[in-house]
Write an enzyme that holds these catalytic residues in place. Sequence first.
Site, PDB file in Angstrom:
ATOM      1  N   GLY A 110       0.716  -1.209  -0.072  1.00 50.58           N
ATOM      2  CA  GLY A 110      -0.176   0.011   0.175  1.00 50.58           C
ATOM      3  C   GLY A 110       0.775   1.284   0.174  1.00 50.58           C
ATOM      4  CG  ASN A 133       1.794   3.162  -6.000  1.00 48.20           C
ATOM      5  OD1 ASN A 133       2.138   4.257  -6.577  1.00 48.20           O
ATOM      6  ND2 ASN A 133       2.546   2.054  -5.887  1.00 48.20           N
ATOM      7  CG  LEU A 184      -0.958  -7.923  -7.589  1.00 48.32           C
ATOM      8  CD1 LEU A 184       0.004  -8.854  -6.560  1.00 48.32           C
ATOM      9  CD2 LEU A 184      -0.273  -7.419  -8.836  1.00 48.32           C
ATOM     10  CG  ASN A 219      -2.847  -0.386 -13.295  1.00 49.35           C
ATOM     11  OD1 ASN A 219      -2.782  -0.756 -12.056  1.00 49.35           O
ATOM     12  ND2 ASN A 219      -2.158  -0.895 -13.990  1.00 49.35           N
ATOM     13  CG  HIS A 266       2.780  -1.213 -15.679  1.00 49.76           C
ATOM     14  ND1 HIS A 266       2.398  -2.527 -15.533  1.00 49.76           N
ATOM     15  CD2 HIS A 266       3.446  -1.324 -16.673  1.00 49.76           C
ATOM     16  CE1 HIS A 266       3.222  -3.362 -15.870  1.00 49.76           C
ATOM     17  NE2 HIS A 266       4.295  -2.630 -16.590  1.00 49.76           N
ATOM     18  CG  ASP A 296      -0.552  -3.685 -17.819  1.00 49.70           C
ATOM     19  OD1 ASP A 296       0.530  -4.419 -17.634  1.00 49.70           O
ATOM     20  OD2 ASP A 296      -1.057  -3.103 -16.939  1.00 49.70           O
TER      21      ASP A 296
HETATM   22  C1  GRF Z   1       3.704  -0.956  -7.204  1.00 53.46           C
HETATM   23  O1  GRF Z   1       5.191  -1.361  -7.481  1.00 53.46           O
HETATM   24  C2  GRF Z   1       2.876  -0.728  -8.486  1.00 53.46           C
HETATM   25  O2  GRF Z   1       3.611  -0.336  -9.605  1.00 53.46           O
HETATM   26  C3  GRF Z   1       2.548  -2.167  -8.803  1.00 53.46           C
HETATM   27  O3  GRF Z   1       2.393  -3.017  -7.679  1.00 53.46           O
HETATM   28  C4  GRF Z   1       3.434  -2.337  -6.558  1.00 53.46           C
HETATM   29  C5  GRF Z   1       2.256  -2.046  -5.458  1.00 53.46           C
HETATM   30  O4  GRF Z   1       3.039  -1.797  -4.497  1.00 53.46           O
HETATM   31  N1  GRF Z   1       1.319  -1.960  -9.305  1.00 53.46           N
HETATM   32  P1  GRF Z   1       2.322  -0.857  -3.281  1.00 53.46           P
HETATM   33  O5  GRF Z   1       1.136  -1.940  -2.622  1.00 53.46           O
HETATM   34  O6  GRF Z   1       1.616   0.316  -3.552  1.00 53.46           O
HETATM   35  O7  GRF Z   1       3.296  -0.518  -2.189  1.00 53.46           O
END
Ligand code: GRF
Length: 211
Positions: free
Chosen positions: A12, A14, A91, A108, A110, A151
């Site tokens: 988490g 992000n 995921l 999203n 990526h 994507d």
């Molecule tokens: C990140 O590297 C993002 O690019 C990818 O999954 C990872 C998620 O990381 N989609 P977090 O759960 O946000 O730390």
Amino acid sequence: MLKVAVLVSGGGTNLQAIIDGVEDGTIHNAHIELVISNKKDAYALERAKNSDIPATCISPRDYKTIEEFGEVLLKCLQEKSIDLIVLAGYLVILPKQIIQAYPNQIINIHPSLIPAFCGDGYYGLNVHQAVLERGVKVTGATVHFVDEGTDTGPILLQRAVKVYDGDTPEILQKRVMEEAEWILLPEAIEQIALGNVDCFHKMGEDVRSLR
Ligand code: GRF
């Protein structure tokens, strides 16, 4: 006020960048209404709770079919009148009914410069492993709208990150997160909330009238 749902599966970071963006004013006209994970032990859920954001686990493993899972997820989103769905390390392949119910309303993040190193099998550390194996000197991250492909939706924002000799996938992932992902995702939400993103304008009248 744009009502945002963030879908997560892991640590988490992000999500935390979005939470921090709302708190520090980087993100003005948006509010995180809900965090949903497919994993009940995802630390991202803890992050949400620490910020008093409603958080729940809805896992496809708990349903007989992907359609049933999709219906439960859709109901949860509609109950909160969500305007924008943000996939932040989510995921799970989104069920079709979610994508069809939210055209140009799902984004999203990526961890590469799409169209490089994306598509089936490219997620998490696999992306950075492939970047290092190919020997590219620049990578980065992309925020894109989600369509029914992997994507493949319209690109919204990108940011480049240098690759250095001696980088490991872990070192590179951390740099891409710090220098690209955690900047791009809050910026994308802010731009959408400000009404600066054309794709978003294809939405129904009801949301446009909010601005
Ligand atoms: C990140 O590297 C993002 O690019 C990818 O999954 C990872 C998620 O990381 N989609 P977090 O759960 O946000 O730390």
